[in-house]
Design an enzyme around this catalytic site. Structure first.
Site, PDB file in Angstrom:
ATOM      1  N   GLY A 105     -16.646  56.956 -11.342  1.00 12.94           N
ATOM      2  CA  GLY A 105     -16.588  55.490 -11.338  1.00 12.94           C
ATOM      3  C   GLY A 105     -15.321  54.910 -10.722  1.00 12.94           C
ATOM      4  N   ARG A 145      -5.136  31.682 -16.002  1.00 10.62           N
ATOM      5  CA  ARG A 145      -5.150  30.727 -17.116  1.00 10.62           C
ATOM      6  C   ARG A 145      -4.052  31.012 -18.136  1.00 10.62           C
ATOM      7  NH1 ARG A 145     -11.678  30.522 -17.667  1.00 10.62           N
ATOM      8  NH2 ARG A 145     -11.463  32.383 -16.402  1.00 10.62           N
ATOM      9  N   HIS A 174      -4.882  27.515 -10.587  1.00  9.51           N
ATOM     10  CA  HIS A 174      -5.093  26.822 -11.861  1.00  9.51           C
ATOM     11  C   HIS A 174      -3.906  25.905 -12.184  1.00  9.51           C
ATOM     12  CE1 HIS A 174      -6.735  25.982 -15.695  1.00  9.51           C
ATOM     13  NE2 HIS A 174      -5.731  26.536 -16.337  1.00  9.51           N
ATOM     14  N   LYS A 229      -8.643  15.766 -23.955  1.00 10.74           N
ATOM     15  CA  LYS A 229      -9.445  16.879 -24.478  1.00 10.74           C
ATOM     16  C   LYS A 229      -8.583  17.745 -25.400  1.00 10.74           C
ATOM     17  CE  LYS A 229     -10.017  20.860 -21.986  1.00 10.74           C
ATOM     18  NZ  LYS A 229     -10.460  21.717 -20.874  1.00 10.74           N
ATOM     19  N   THR A 251     -17.426  27.961 -18.986  1.00 11.99           N
ATOM     20  CA  THR A 251     -18.645  27.756 -19.788  1.00 11.99           C
ATOM     21  C   THR A 251     -19.309  26.421 -19.469  1.00 11.99           C
ATOM     22  OG1 THR A 251     -17.451  26.623 -21.541  1.00 11.99           O
ATOM     23  CG2 THR A 251     -17.608  29.020 -21.710  1.00 11.99           C
ATOM     24  N   ALA A 252     -18.560  25.527 -18.831  1.00 12.11           N
ATOM     25  CA  ALA A 252     -18.972  24.132 -18.567  1.00 12.11           C
ATOM     26  C   ALA A 252     -18.977  23.298 -19.849  1.00 12.11           C
ATOM     27  CB  ALA A 252     -20.320  24.033 -17.852  1.00 12.11           C
TER      28      ALA A 252
HETATM   29  C1  R5P Z   1      -8.669  23.832 -18.060  1.00 15.96           C
HETATM   30  O1  R5P Z   1      -7.440  23.765 -18.010  1.00 15.96           O
HETATM   31  C2  R5P Z   1      -9.467  24.043 -16.808  1.00 15.96           C
HETATM   32  O2  R5P Z   1      -9.043  23.187 -15.788  1.00 15.96           O
HETATM   33  C3  R5P Z   1     -10.943  23.840 -17.046  1.00 15.96           C
HETATM   34  O3  R5P Z   1     -11.151  22.520 -17.520  1.00 15.96           O
HETATM   35  C4  R5P Z   1     -11.484  24.795 -18.049  1.00 15.96           C
HETATM   36  O4  R5P Z   1     -10.960  26.081 -17.895  1.00 15.96           O
HETATM   37  C5  R5P Z   1     -12.983  24.837 -17.965  1.00 15.96           C
HETATM   38  O5  R5P Z   1     -13.476  25.717 -18.927  1.00 15.96           O
HETATM   39  P1  R5P Z   1     -14.920  25.506 -19.537  1.00 15.96           P
HETATM   40  O6  R5P Z   1     -15.873  25.271 -18.392  1.00 15.96           O
HETATM   41  O7  R5P Z   1     -15.200  26.794 -20.259  1.00 15.96           O
HETATM   42  O8  R5P Z   1     -14.873  24.344 -20.484  1.00 15.96           O
END
Ligand code: R5P
Length: 310
Positions: free
Chosen positions: A38, A95, A129, A191, A222-223
Site C-alpha cells: 500500500g 484549519r 483558510h 456564528k 459539512t455545509a
Molecule cells: C470556518 O472558519 C470556515 O470558513 C467555514 O465556514 C467552515 O469550515 C465550514 O464548515 P462546515 O461546512 O462544516 O460548516
C-alpha cells in the site's frame, strides 16, 4: 524559452489537465502506483533536468495526497529540476492554524515545513483558510483568489436587491471585498461553533429583509454553517439564499445540508475533485484551471501576478 513542465499527483488529474490545456502544454508523465503493502511508489518518467517544474496536487483528504505531493517534489528535486513549484489549489490541514487551546497542534505550519523540507522552491495556492498562513512558508508563495470567478458567476445571475453575507466574523474582510465588487451591501452572521463540525447562528448584523442573500465562504465541509445561515436569513426575511465558496471539502453530510431546499444555488470551484453524481442539484462548479494556468505561465516568465487578483 522552454515551456513550463506540469505534472499531476493522483488527487486531481482532471484539474491538472485543464491547467495544462489552458496554457497549451501537455501534462508530463509520472508513474504513481502502490507497492503491494500500500505504500506510494512514484517516478517522473521524463527528463526534467534544468526545467521549471510545477506539481499540481490539492492536499485535501486523504492525507496520502499530501504525502504523494512531498514524494513528487522529492523526485523532481533529485531529478535536477531547475525549480520546483508546488501548485496546491486547496491547501489542506489549514484549519488548525494557531494554538487556540491547550495541547493543540499548528498543523498548517507543520505542513508548510514538510513542503519546504521536501524541496519545493515556491508554492502557488488559492484562498488559504487564513491569509497569514503565507507567513508559515520561508519560500516565495503566490496566493490566488477565486473571487474573480465567483464574482463573474454572481454578476451573470443578475440577482436583484442583493445583500452579500459573511457566514462568520472570520470571513468579514474577504466577504466585504466581494460586496464591493458586486456593488451590494454587506451583512454579517455571528456564528458560534459548538464543536469542529457543529455551529449555530447567534445574530445577523445588517439588513437582509426583502433582499436576496449571497453567502460567501472559503470552504464548505459539512455545509452546516451555510445551512444554519440560510435558515436564519430566511427567518429574518431574506427572499432567496445563494452561496459561493472556493473549496468544496465535502463530507458525508454536505449533500443533505445543501439539498434541503434552503438554497436557490450554490457555486463552488474545482480546487477539490467532485463527482457530479454526488452533488446536490443546486450545486454549480466553476473551474479555476485557466486562472492557475495563467499564474503558472506568469511565474514561469517571471511576470507579475497582481492583475490576476482583479
Ligand atoms: C470556518 O472558519 C470556515 O470558513 C467555514 O465556514 C467552515 O469550515 C465550514 O464548515 P462546515 O461546512 O462544516 O460548516
Amino acid at each position: 524559452m522552454e515551456a513550463p513542465r506540469i505534472f499531476s499527483g493522483s488527487a486531481h488529474p482532471a484539474l491538472a489537465r485543464r491547467i495544462a490545456r489552458s496554457i497549451g502544454v501537455k501534462l508530463g508523465t509520472a508513474k504513481l502506483d502502490r507497492f503491494a503493502d500500500g505504500e506510494i511508489e512514484a517516478r517522473i518518467l521524463e527528463n526534467i533536468r534544468g526545467h521549471d517544474v510545477f506539481i499540481v496536487q490539492p492536499t485535501c483528504a486523504p492525507a496520502e495526497n499530501l504525502l504523494e505531493l512531498l514524494i513528487l517534489i522529492d523526485a523532481a528535486r533529485r531529478a535536477s529540476a531547475d525549480r520546483v513549484t508546488a501548485v496546491i489549489p486547496y491547501f489542506g490541514y489549514a484549519r488548525q492554524d494557531r494554538k487556540d487551546r491547550p495541547r493543540a497542534p499548528i498543523s498548517a505550519k507543520l505542513v508548510a515545513n514538510l513542503i519546504t523540507q521536501a524541496g519545493a522552491d515556491r508554492v502557488l495556492t488559492m484562498d488559504l483558510h487564513a491569509p497569514q498562513i503565507q507567513g508559515f512558508f520561508d519560500i516565495p508563495l503566490d496566493h490566488l483568489y477565486a473571487k474573480p470567478i465567483l464574482v463573474r458567476h454572481f454578476t451573470k445571475l443578475r440577482i436583484p436587491n442583493m445583500v452579500v453575507v459573511a457566514p462568520d466574523l472570520g470571513a468579514v474582510k474577504m466577504v466585504r471585498s466581494y460586496a464591493e465588487r458586486l456593488g451590494a451591501p454587506l451583512a454579517i452572521i455571528d456564528k458560534r461553533r459548538r464543536s469542529a463540525d457543529t455551529s449555530e447562528v447567534m445574530e445577523i448584523i445588517g439588513h437582509v429583509k426583502g433582499h436576496n442573500a449571497v453567502l460567501i465562504d472559503d470552504l464548505i465541509s459539512t455545509a452546516g454553517t451555510l445551512k444554519n445561515a440560510a435558515i436564519a436569513l430566511r427567518k429574518a426575511g431574506a427572499r432567496a439564499v445563494y452561496a459561493g465558496a472556493t473549496h468544496p471539502c465535502f463530507s458525508k453530510d454536505t449533500r443533505r445540508n445543501l439539498a434541503a431546499g434552503h438554497f436557490k444555488q450554490v457555486v463552488v470551484t474545482d480546487t477539490i475533485p467532485q463527482a457530479r453524481k454526488d452533488l446536490a442539484k443546486s450545486v454549480k462548479v466553476r473551474s479555476v484551471g485557466e486562472l492557475i494556468g495563467e499564474a503558472i505561465q506568469r511565474i514561469h516568465e517571471e511576470e507579475s501576478l497582481s492583475s490576476l487578483f482583479e
